[in-house]
Design an enzyme around this catalytic site. Structure first.
Site, mmCIF file in Angstrom:
data_model
loop_
_atom_site.group_PDB
_atom_site.id
_atom_site.type_symbol
_atom_site.label_atom_id
_atom_site.label_comp_id
_atom_site.label_asym_id
_atom_site.label_seq_id
_atom_site.Cartn_x
_atom_site.Cartn_y
_atom_site.Cartn_z
ATOM 1 N N ASP A 173 0.831 -1.209 0.000
ATOM 2 C CA ASP A 173 0.000 0.000 0.000
ATOM 3 C C ASP A 173 0.864 1.257 0.000
ATOM 4 O OD1 ASP A 173 -1.882 -1.924 0.289
ATOM 5 O OD2 ASP A 173 -2.370 -1.459 2.379
ATOM 6 N N TYR A 223 -5.949 -10.528 9.841
ATOM 7 C CA TYR A 223 -4.819 -10.269 8.934
ATOM 8 C C TYR A 223 -3.526 -10.779 9.574
ATOM 9 C CZ TYR A 223 -1.595 -7.679 5.924
ATOM 10 O OH TYR A 223 -0.596 -7.342 5.051
HETATM 11 C C1 GLA Z 1 -3.484 -4.889 3.138
HETATM 12 C C2 GLA Z 1 -2.025 -4.696 3.529
HETATM 13 C C3 GLA Z 1 -1.082 -4.972 2.356
HETATM 14 C C4 GLA Z 1 -1.392 -6.311 1.707
HETATM 15 C C5 GLA Z 1 -2.889 -6.463 1.440
HETATM 16 C C6 GLA Z 1 -3.251 -7.838 0.942
HETATM 17 O O1 GLA Z 1 -3.864 -3.928 2.213
HETATM 18 O O2 GLA Z 1 -1.822 -3.390 4.002
HETATM 19 O O3 GLA Z 1 0.260 -4.897 2.773
HETATM 20 O O4 GLA Z 1 -0.896 -7.353 2.477
HETATM 21 O O5 GLA Z 1 -3.670 -6.177 2.594
HETATM 22 O O6 GLA Z 1 -2.711 -8.065 -0.295
#
Ligand code: GLA
Length: 387
Positions: A173, A223
């Site tokens: 991101d 996550y």
């Molecule tokens: C979120 C995290 C990223 C990535 C995505 C999944 O956006 O911030 O770093 O891991 O999930 O692809």
């Protein structure tokens, strides 16, 4: 911009030496949950994002105000007082970035006043948090003439998210937002940070983001769970094959060695990370060769893998992808971390109106929720803008 400037003057009663900054949001086209596994991702920056109008102060006070959370008023702290404070809520993101810059020995000599205004829907998986982090990083870098390289700012912003906010996100991101390029997506090797830009020429197709409007409760802890499951799989595989990350494995090699992972769930998580990485590289090859339909097919396969092996989709995202598929989408998948948030869709331009109507109806019937549609443009990286 005029509106943000006006708000700054109203809130802080200062009119001169104001400067303006912008950081985009991001959408990931393919390559999900591969970044922290040393694989590839293919995101792009959006034209929506976070604006900031700021001014240096003479003392060490830091005053933060967001037009998106105006009910919370001005949040005041100082350079000497940058601890995480629960009640500071959204303001912990910019505070975290300042704290990490100082930790990296950046010479931030005075405090500042800032007004933020974001145009990204919050909690929709379009990286409103990385966007406010990067707009802060760029703003401090420019205002205090720190001359820190943009990729270093990207890494510092990720560090703020990992260590200050406590979400173990990968680099995708912050990188997409810090290094994005108008009308291009970035194929990023997250192991080496080697980035290759692909022009996105969709011609007769549109890129449509659809928000499930499902709030992402507990998403951060789920996550972090996925990250530790992948780490567990990696440690087991490293006993039989010499790899640094799951991104180093081909699907054939994985199939050969997967028996060392006895836990079925952990094995499925690793399978996704490996297969998604291969899919991403292949998808970009297809797109670069002008095969948009082939790219779309791989988007669909990515969603299935995220649904069945990684288990991060959930009823709403699945319903939205199914509705898109029933409405003849070229490719549709969840984007971002999952557990709610948005899907990204490739739609034939001449079918767009019909597509929106059909998807919105079917989704509402199945979930009782109203989806929001955005036909997006691919924007540029975080930078100073004229006020
Ligand atoms: C979120 C995290 C990223 C990535 C995505 C999944 O956006 O911030 O770093 O891991 O999930 O692809």
């Amino acid at each position: 911009m005029e509106n943000i400037k006006k708000t700054f003057i109203e809130v802080f009663k200062e009119t001169d030496q104001l400067r303006a900054f912008f950081a985009p949001g991001r959408v990931n086209l393919i390559g999900e949950h591969t970044d922290y596994n040393g694989g590839h991702v293919f995101p792009c920056a959006l034209s929506i994002g976070t604006f900031a109008v700021a001014r240096k102060r003479k003392d060490s006070k830091i005053r933060l105000y967001s037009m998106n959370f105006s009910d919370r008023g001005v949040i005041e702290t100082s350079l000497e007082n940058l601890m995480y404070v629960e009640e500071h809520d959204w303001a912990n993101y910019p505070k975290g970035v300042v704290a990490k810059l100082i930790e990296a020995d950046a010479l931030i000599l005075t405090g500042f006043d800032v007004v933020f205004n974001g145009t990204i829907p919050n909690g929709a998986g379009l990286s409103s948090s990385a966007s406010i982090e990067l707009v802060t990083a760029v703003m401090i870098n420019e205002m205090f003439q720190l001359k820190i390289d943009q990729v270093e700012l990207v890494k510092l912003a990720q560090k703020a998210e990992n260590e200050y906010i406590g979400v173990q996100c990968g680099i995708m991101d912050q990188f997409a937002i810090g290094m994005g390029k108008k009308d291009h997506a970035i194929l990023l090797d997250c192991q080496t940070l080697e980035a290759t830009y692909s022009p996105i020429k969709l011609e007769d197709m549109s890129l449509v983001i659809i928000n499930t409007n499902k709030k992402r409760g507990l998403a951060d802890s789920k996550y972090n769970d996925r990250r530790s499951e992948c780490q567990e799989a990696l440690t087991l595989l490293q006993q039989v094959v010499s790899i640094e990350s799951l991104g180093d494995l081909s699907i054939e090699e994985f199939e050969k060695h997967k028996h060392v992972i006895k836990n079925d769930t952990v094995q499925k998580r690793a399978k996704h990370a490996v297969s998604e990485n291969e899919r991403t590289v292949l998808a970009v090859e297809k797109l670069n060769a002008g095969d948009v339909a082939g790219f779309g097919k791989l988007m669909n396969e990515s969603h299935i893998s995220l649904r069945d092996d990684y288990e991060v989709t959930g009823q709403e995202l699945d319903a939205l992808v199914q509705a898109a598929s029933d409405a003849k989408v070229v490719g549709a998948r969840m984007t971002g971390a999952g557990f709610g948030g948005c899907t990204v869709n490739l739609v034939h331009k001449e079918q767009l109106a019909d597509f929106i109507e059909r998807v919105s109806l079917q989704y509402a019937q199945q979930t009782g929720l109203k989806a929001d549609f955005y036909t997006v443009e691919i924007g540029d990286k975080a930078k100073e803008i004229t006020l």
